[in-house]
Design a protein around this motif. Structure first.
Motif, PDB file in Angstrom:
ATOM      1  N   LEU A 100       1.435  -0.684   4.950  1.00 31.62           N
ATOM      2  CA  LEU A 100       0.853  -1.646   4.019  1.00 31.62           C
ATOM      3  C   LEU A 100       0.712  -0.960   2.667  1.00 31.62           C
ATOM      4  O   LEU A 100       0.252   0.178   2.575  1.00 31.62           O
ATOM      5  N   GLY A 148       0.724  -2.021  -1.927  1.00 31.09           N
ATOM      6  CA  GLY A 148       0.709  -3.143  -2.858  1.00 31.09           C
ATOM      7  C   GLY A 148       0.430  -2.732  -4.288  1.00 31.09           C
ATOM      8  O   GLY A 148       0.329  -1.538  -4.597  1.00 31.09           O
ATOM      9  N   ARG A 192      -1.467  -4.235  -8.186  1.00 30.86           N
ATOM     10  CA  ARG A 192      -2.264  -5.246  -8.886  1.00 30.86           C
ATOM     11  C   ARG A 192      -1.348  -6.031  -9.822  1.00 30.86           C
ATOM     12  O   ARG A 192      -0.638  -5.413 -10.616  1.00 30.86           O
ATOM     13  N   ALA A 230      -2.058  -7.643  -5.021  1.00 27.78           N
ATOM     14  CA  ALA A 230      -3.516  -7.553  -4.929  1.00 27.78           C
ATOM     15  C   ALA A 230      -4.165  -8.286  -6.104  1.00 27.78           C
ATOM     16  O   ALA A 230      -4.725  -7.676  -7.018  1.00 27.78           O
ATOM     17  N   GLN A 239      -8.021  -7.859  -6.322  1.00 26.67           N
ATOM     18  CA  GLN A 239      -8.361  -6.557  -6.913  1.00 26.67           C
ATOM     19  C   GLN A 239      -8.090  -6.559  -8.426  1.00 26.67           C
ATOM     20  O   GLN A 239      -8.860  -5.992  -9.193  1.00 26.67           O
ATOM     21  N   TYR A 250     -13.941  -1.963  -5.447  1.00 26.37           N
ATOM     22  CA  TYR A 250     -12.548  -2.187  -5.064  1.00 26.37           C
ATOM     23  C   TYR A 250     -11.979  -1.130  -4.110  1.00 26.37           C
ATOM     24  O   TYR A 250     -11.147  -1.462  -3.269  1.00 26.37           O
ATOM     25  N   GLN A 258      -9.970  -2.139  -0.780  1.00 30.67           N
ATOM     26  CA  GLN A 258      -8.649  -1.582  -0.482  1.00 30.67           C
ATOM     27  C   GLN A 258      -8.610  -1.026   0.953  1.00 30.67           C
ATOM     28  O   GLN A 258      -7.600  -1.120   1.642  1.00 30.67           O
ATOM     29  N   ASP A 282      -7.982  -3.944   3.114  1.00 26.65           N
ATOM     30  CA  ASP A 282      -6.552  -4.322   3.093  1.00 26.65           C
ATOM     31  C   ASP A 282      -5.763  -3.484   4.104  1.00 26.65           C
ATOM     32  O   ASP A 282      -4.973  -4.000   4.890  1.00 26.65           O
ATOM     33  N   ILE A 283      -5.999  -2.177   4.021  1.00 25.11           N
ATOM     34  CA  ILE A 283      -5.184  -1.243   4.813  1.00 25.11           C
ATOM     35  C   ILE A 283      -5.494  -1.361   6.300  1.00 25.11           C
ATOM     36  O   ILE A 283      -4.594  -1.451   7.136  1.00 25.11           O
ATOM     37  N   VAL A 331       0.819   4.439   4.203  1.00 22.27           N
ATOM     38  CA  VAL A 331       0.612   3.744   2.934  1.00 22.27           C
ATOM     39  C   VAL A 331       1.394   4.470   1.830  1.00 22.27           C
ATOM     40  O   VAL A 331       0.948   5.496   1.324  1.00 22.27           O
TER      41      VAL A 331
HETATM   42  N1  TRP Z   1      -4.881  -0.170  -5.933  1.00 20.17           N
HETATM   43  C1  TRP Z   1      -3.490  -0.498  -5.905  1.00 20.17           C
HETATM   44  C2  TRP Z   1      -2.979  -0.463  -7.371  1.00 20.17           C
HETATM   45  O1  TRP Z   1      -3.727  -0.173  -8.250  1.00 20.17           O
HETATM   46  C3  TRP Z   1      -3.199  -1.858  -5.306  1.00 20.17           C
HETATM   47  C4  TRP Z   1      -3.635  -2.029  -3.879  1.00 20.17           C
HETATM   48  C5  TRP Z   1      -4.540  -2.943  -3.405  1.00 20.17           C
HETATM   49  C6  TRP Z   1      -3.193  -1.294  -2.745  1.00 20.17           C
HETATM   50  N2  TRP Z   1      -4.679  -2.836  -2.096  1.00 20.17           N
HETATM   51  C7  TRP Z   1      -3.872  -1.835  -1.643  1.00 20.17           C
HETATM   52  C8  TRP Z   1      -2.312  -0.221  -2.577  1.00 20.17           C
HETATM   53  C9  TRP Z   1      -3.684  -1.317  -0.358  1.00 20.17           C
HETATM   54  C10 TRP Z   1      -2.129   0.288  -1.285  1.00 20.17           C
HETATM   55  C11 TRP Z   1      -2.819  -0.253  -0.196  1.00 20.17           C
HETATM   56  O2  TRP Z   1      -1.841  -0.768  -7.640  1.00 20.17           O
END
Ligand code: TRP
Length: 322
Positions: free
Chosen positions: A6, A8, A10, A44, A47, A133, A137, A140-141, A149
């Motif tokens: 997983l 991602g 923003r 995200a 976030q 945040y 996060q 999310d993971i 990751v």
């Molecule tokens: N914080 C990451 C960024 O700034 C984005 C993000 C949100 C993310 N949730 C996550 C990255 C989970 C890895 C896993 O781009």
């Protein structure tokens, strides 16, 4: 145990070459390796809203832009699941429970949070959502049971914080959550690409990025205006390659084939560096080479340029065109 990725971004703007070498390229590699059972790529948006509360339209607009950049880089919806964070409300619920496992002082010590608070001038008034945040996060993971990751180096403190939450949770509730591993690019230069102005980080708000969706002619203008070694005034002067962004970009992007095609008088990057350090090699030559390298690497990501029928950049005069 299932191997699950997983990761991602923003959605606050288009993705740039720093995102590409720092994380996107690695994701495409892992996707094609076939070692993972499931891959989730999260946009995200919730976030992103934590430091863009005044600009929801910016976040909304960039959800699609980020998705387009993903597809352009070669992330394949047949192999990955793309998702929008706010459309999985259970993540917010889980965040609320995780908040009890983290102290305020622990988040305050998170180096990424610290530097982001500074960058955004939040010192006096940090939004609570922003402060939390790292906890969201972790939700999310862990919600997706991710084992790996792949992220940029700046996200390491987030992953450390996530692992601590996993350990606290498992201690209280029994072995439930999985501690994820970070996957970083092996190439040092890819870990943190500086801005074209020589500042440590490439950032949207710093105005020193090369975007993946940028037109080839604009990439060229940016490369030719890049900051290099300020002590290398004349071609004959000895130069520094170490903290020189042009050479760091070459480290991150160039492959032996690029020398064969665009600069065959050098055997490779080590020889080019040695010449620059000795003196007698001009910045323009090195920047032109970097431009060829970037154009070649980014061309597949920029289908619009191909459609417009733009010819590839001309090979350098000395090049032995096959
Ligand atoms: N914080 C990451 C960024 O700034 C984005 C993000 C949100 C993310 N949730 C996550 C990255 C989970 C890895 C896993 O781009």
């Amino acid at each position: 145990m299932k191997q699950i990725i997983l990761t991602g971004d923003r959605p606050t703007g288009r993705l740039h070459v720093g995102h590409y070498v720092g994380s996107l390229k690695e994701r495409v590699r892992l996707q094609n390796e076939g070692r993972y059972d499931e891959i989730y790529i999260m946009i995200a948006d919730a976030q992103a809203l934590t430091d863009n509360a005044e600009h929801p339209e910016k976040v909304r607009k960039n959800i699609l832009n980020v998705a387009l950049d993903y597809l352009a880089c070669g992330l394949d919806p047949e192999k990955c699941t793309f998702l929008i964070q706010s459309m999985v409300p259970e993540l917010t619920e889980l965040t609320f429970y995780y908040m009890n496992l983290v102290t305020v002082s622990r988040v305050q010590r998170n180096p990424t949070v610290k530097s982001e608070i500074q960058q955004r001038n939040f010192e006096a008034s940090v939004p609570v959502g922003f402060f939390c945040y790292p906890i969201s996060q972790a939700a999310d993971i862990t919600a997706f049971r991710a084992t790996a990751v792949p992220v940029g180096e700046d996200q390491l403190p987030m992953l450390e914080q996530c692992r601590e939450i996993v350990r606290s949770f498992n201690r209280v509730y029994g072995e439930t959550l999985i501690e994820p591993e970070v996957v970083l690019p092996k190439n040092q230069a890819c870990l943190r690409l500086p801005g074209i102005d020589g500042r440590e980080k490439m950032g949207k708000s710093l105005g020193n990025c090369i975007y993946l969706s940028e037109r080839p002619e604009d990439i060229k203008t940016k490369v030719m205006s890049m900051y290099t070694d300020p002590t290398h005034l004349r071609r004959e002067d000895p130069g520094h390659t170490k903290d020189n962004p042009v050479f760091i970009y070459l480290e991150a992007f160039c492959r032996p084939e690029h020398f064969a095609e665009f600069l065959p008088e050098y055997s490779g990057l080590d020889e080019l560096k040695a010449h620059y350090e000795r003196g007698g090699l001009g910045d323009v030559t090195v920047k032109k080479f970097l431009n060829h390298v970037l154009q070649t690497e980014l061309r597949p990501i920029h289908p619009a340029a191909r459609k417009r029928g733009k010819p590839p950049p001309p090979p350098s005069a000395t090049c032995a065109t096959p």
